[in-house]
Write an enzyme that holds these catalytic residues in place. Structure first.
Site, PDB file in Angstrom:
ATOM      1  N   LYS A   1     -11.331  -2.933  -3.674  1.00 40.03           N
ATOM      2  CA  LYS A   1     -12.306  -1.859  -3.914  1.00 40.03           C
ATOM      3  C   LYS A   1     -11.638  -0.534  -4.222  1.00 40.03           C
ATOM      4  O   LYS A   1     -12.274   0.351  -4.774  1.00 40.03           O
ATOM      5  CB  LYS A   1     -13.304  -1.748  -2.763  1.00 40.03           C
ATOM      6  CG  LYS A   1     -12.725  -1.619  -1.375  1.00 40.03           C
ATOM      7  CD  LYS A   1     -13.874  -1.496  -0.386  1.00 40.03           C
ATOM      8  CE  LYS A   1     -13.695  -2.386   0.826  1.00 40.03           C
ATOM      9  NZ  LYS A   1     -12.448  -2.173   1.563  1.00 40.03           N
TER      10      LYS A   1
ATOM     11  N   LYS B   1       0.819  -1.213   0.000  1.00 45.14           N
ATOM     12  CA  LYS B   1       0.000   0.000   0.000  1.00 45.14           C
ATOM     13  C   LYS B   1       0.853   1.264   0.000  1.00 45.14           C
ATOM     14  O   LYS B   1       0.450   2.278  -0.558  1.00 45.14           O
ATOM     15  CB  LYS B   1      -0.967   0.002   1.194  1.00 45.14           C
ATOM     16  CG  LYS B   1      -2.049  -1.061   1.035  1.00 45.14           C
ATOM     17  CD  LYS B   1      -3.320  -0.726   1.767  1.00 45.14           C
ATOM     18  CE  LYS B   1      -4.410  -1.724   1.374  1.00 45.14           C
ATOM     19  NZ  LYS B   1      -5.665  -1.531   2.026  1.00 45.14           N
TER      20      LYS B   1
ATOM     21  N   LYS C   1      -4.928  -8.974  -6.241  1.00 47.18           N
ATOM     22  CA  LYS C   1      -6.184  -9.141  -5.498  1.00 47.18           C
ATOM     23  C   LYS C   1      -7.269  -8.197  -6.032  1.00 47.18           C
ATOM     24  O   LYS C   1      -6.979  -7.046  -6.355  1.00 47.18           O
ATOM     25  CB  LYS C   1      -5.868  -8.804  -4.032  1.00 47.18           C
ATOM     26  CG  LYS C   1      -7.008  -8.926  -3.083  1.00 47.18           C
ATOM     27  CD  LYS C   1      -6.540  -8.649  -1.660  1.00 47.18           C
ATOM     28  CE  LYS C   1      -7.073  -7.339  -1.167  1.00 47.18           C
ATOM     29  NZ  LYS C   1      -7.059  -7.130   0.255  1.00 47.18           N
TER      30      LYS C   1
HETATM   31  N1  AQP Z   1     -10.051 -10.001  -3.232  1.00 47.36           N
HETATM   32  C1  AQP Z   1     -10.326 -10.525  -2.051  1.00 47.36           C
HETATM   33  N2  AQP Z   1     -10.422 -11.864  -1.916  1.00 47.36           N
HETATM   34  C2  AQP Z   1     -10.713 -12.408  -0.732  1.00 47.36           C
HETATM   35  N3  AQP Z   1     -10.959 -11.703   0.387  1.00 47.36           N
HETATM   36  C3  AQP Z   1     -10.893 -10.370   0.303  1.00 47.36           C
HETATM   37  N4  AQP Z   1     -11.077  -9.401   1.198  1.00 47.36           N
HETATM   38  C4  AQP Z   1     -10.893  -8.204   0.601  1.00 47.36           C
HETATM   39  N5  AQP Z   1     -10.598  -8.374  -0.688  1.00 47.36           N
HETATM   40  C5  AQP Z   1     -10.575  -9.712  -0.905  1.00 47.36           C
HETATM   41  C6  AQP Z   1     -11.428  -9.632   2.600  1.00 47.36           C
HETATM   42  O1  AQP Z   1     -12.477  -8.748   2.938  1.00 47.36           O
HETATM   43  C7  AQP Z   1     -12.340  -8.377   4.302  1.00 47.36           C
HETATM   44  C8  AQP Z   1     -12.482  -6.903   4.420  1.00 47.36           C
HETATM   45  O2  AQP Z   1     -11.437  -6.287   3.735  1.00 47.36           O
HETATM   46  P1  AQP Z   1     -11.114  -4.773   3.906  1.00 47.36           P
HETATM   47  O3  AQP Z   1     -12.034  -3.994   3.117  1.00 47.36           O
HETATM   48  O4  AQP Z   1     -11.086  -4.406   5.329  1.00 47.36           O
HETATM   49  O5  AQP Z   1      -9.638  -4.602   3.450  1.00 47.36           O
HETATM   50  P2  AQP Z   1      -8.849  -5.100   2.245  1.00 47.36           P
HETATM   51  O6  AQP Z   1      -8.469  -6.519   2.440  1.00 47.36           O
HETATM   52  O7  AQP Z   1      -7.730  -4.123   2.078  1.00 47.36           O
HETATM   53  O8  AQP Z   1      -9.884  -5.016   1.041  1.00 47.36           O
HETATM   54  P3  AQP Z   1      -9.772  -4.201  -0.275  1.00 47.36           P
HETATM   55  O9  AQP Z   1     -11.009  -4.396  -1.056  1.00 47.36           O
HETATM   56  O10 AQP Z   1      -8.479  -4.504  -0.983  1.00 47.36           O
HETATM   57  O11 AQP Z   1      -9.781  -2.727   0.259  1.00 47.36           O
HETATM   58  P4  AQP Z   1      -8.838  -1.560  -0.111  1.00 47.36           P
HETATM   59  O12 AQP Z   1      -8.880  -1.492  -1.605  1.00 47.36           O
HETATM   60  O13 AQP Z   1      -9.405  -0.377   0.549  1.00 47.36           O
HETATM   61  O14 AQP Z   1      -7.488  -1.918   0.402  1.00 47.36           O
HETATM   62  C9  AQP Z   1     -10.987  -8.868   4.787  1.00 47.36           C
HETATM   63  O15 AQP Z   1     -11.199 -10.004   5.598  1.00 47.36           O
HETATM   64  C10 AQP Z   1     -10.277  -9.255   3.518  1.00 47.36           C
HETATM   65  O16 AQP Z   1      -9.438 -10.363   3.738  1.00 47.36           O
END
Ligand code: AQP
Length: 343
Positions: free
Chosen positions: A208, A121, A205
């Site tokens: 969002k 990040k 991955k």
């Molecule tokens: N692509 C993914 N596959 C499986 N699990 C996922 N999670 C997120 N993306 C995937 C799981 O969703 C939960 C909440 O995630 P989060 O929003 O707190 O943080 P993150 O993992 O950083 O998700 P994003 O979508 O990638 O958010 P941004 O873009 O803001 O960093 C977690 O349990 C995560 O494992």
């Protein structure tokens, strides 16, 4: 006072969170939320929209507010029950931030330096990343341990952070001689498709906050948008393999079949028994139909809930109050353990 003087940590408590950093995706749903829903049957669950975590990267205030409500609506629409369990946004309970400060003083810089998510990040310009992004895992440990929760359902991308939370808990218990005060956290990683990859790059991955909306399926996408994104998803020229070994070197094929399996409630092996050998054109139609069938009821319910934002706010506030009732005694005990004067 020794650790044995404190009541044992609850054995049945689950905590998990999702960041309001955009629209929730199919990755959040298949990797986390659907498991959260299932766990409500056997555990006492706290589910949290982690708005303090979102602040580790600049957020427009109005957008953060919108995304927080929308995440709450998405969770309820997916099946989280805010009456029987606890749903709230993190900043409603300041105990998380207080415990995170104590954990900033427990975690070692060397531990945090090893976190791969920070490296991803922060990117190349680490010096300009916020200090909050660096200590993010300490706040995550506090989210969980403020309730002495022992079970955390997360996608496998969060496993390293959970290991760090366990290191913090163990060091706290050891240094202040309170064995078993903080429980060992068990990651609950369930089912297939725990890691959903980008539709534009099968090695990344699905996220969002990816700049390309075409890389992900949002829980707010309608049937046309879903079909279009799947139609345009990156593939390769070969037909689908007959067995999972054939995914070697084909991350996009692996991702799309994994999605199909998860959406149709089957293993990858069973999905391949149906679609192995097919061309991507036909397969993508099936995948789009499965995604729409799964997501349409969720999107409809979410939109209905979002028509009444005040009700969502009330639900979150009530959840925040219930959460504080659980964390307040833990924080009081932590202050006592640390030697902080509070009367
Ligand atoms: N692509 C993914 N596959 C499986 N699990 C996922 N999670 C997120 N993306 C995937 C799981 O969703 C939960 C909440 O995630 P989060 O929003 O707190 O943080 P993150 O993992 O950083 O998700 P994003 O979508 O990638 O958010 P941004 O873009 O803001 O960093 C977690 O349990 C995560 O494992």
């Amino acid at each position: 006072m020794t650790g044995s003087s404190y009541p044992p940590a609850p054995s049945n408590r689950v905590f998990s969170g999702v960041q309001p950093t955009g629209n929730l995706t199919l990755g959040n749903y298949l990797g986390a939320i659907r498991n959260w829903v299932a766990l409500q049957r056997d555990y006492d669950c706290l589910y949290c929209v982690v708005d303090l975590h979102a602040l580790t990267i600049f957020q427009e205030p109005a957008e953060l507010h919108r995304a927080t409500r929308q995440a709450a609506a998405a969770l309820i629409a997916c099946g989280i029950d805010p009456d029987r369990h606890i749903l709230f946004n993190q900043s409603l309970n300041p105990d998380h931030a207080e415990l995170a400060w104590y954990f900033n003083c427990v975690a070692r810089l060397g531990w945090l330096n090893r976190m791969t998510q920070f490296k991803e990040k922060a990117g190349k310009d680490r010096e300009r990343a916020s200090a909050g992004l660096f200590v993010y895992p300490n706040l995550m440990a506090a989210d969980i341990l403020a309730y002495r929760a022992g079970h955390v359902p997360v996608g496998d991308d969060q496993k390293q952070h959970l290991e760090l939370a366990n290191d913090i808990a163990a060091k706290f218990n050891h240094d202040w001689k309170v064995p078993d005060f903080f429980p060992e956290i068990e990651p609950l990683i369930l089912g297939e498709a725990t890691r959903v990859m980008s539709l534009r790059d099968g090695t990344k991955k699905m996220s969002k906050s990816d700049p390309s909306d075409m890389s992900r399926i949002n829980l707010t996408d309608d049937a046309d948008a879903i079909a279009q994104k799947i139609r345009k998803a990156k593939t390769d020229p070969e037909p689908l393999p007959e067995t999972a070994e054939g995914f070697e070197g084909r991350p996009e094929a692996r991702n799309l079949v994994t999605l199909y399996a998860a959406l149709s409630g089957r293993t990858v092996k069973d999905a391949l028994a149906e679609v192995g050998g097919a061309g991507f054109g036909d397969f993508k139609k099936k995948l789009a139909d499965a995604a729409v069938a799964h997501l349409e009821p969720i999107t409809t319910e979410m939109n209905r809930l979002l028509d009444d934002p005040a009700e969502i706010d009330r639900t979150l506030l009530a959840g925040g109050e219930k959460a504080r009732v659980l964390s307040a005694p833990v924080i009081a005990q932590v202050r006592e353990i640390l030697g902080l004067v509070h009367v």
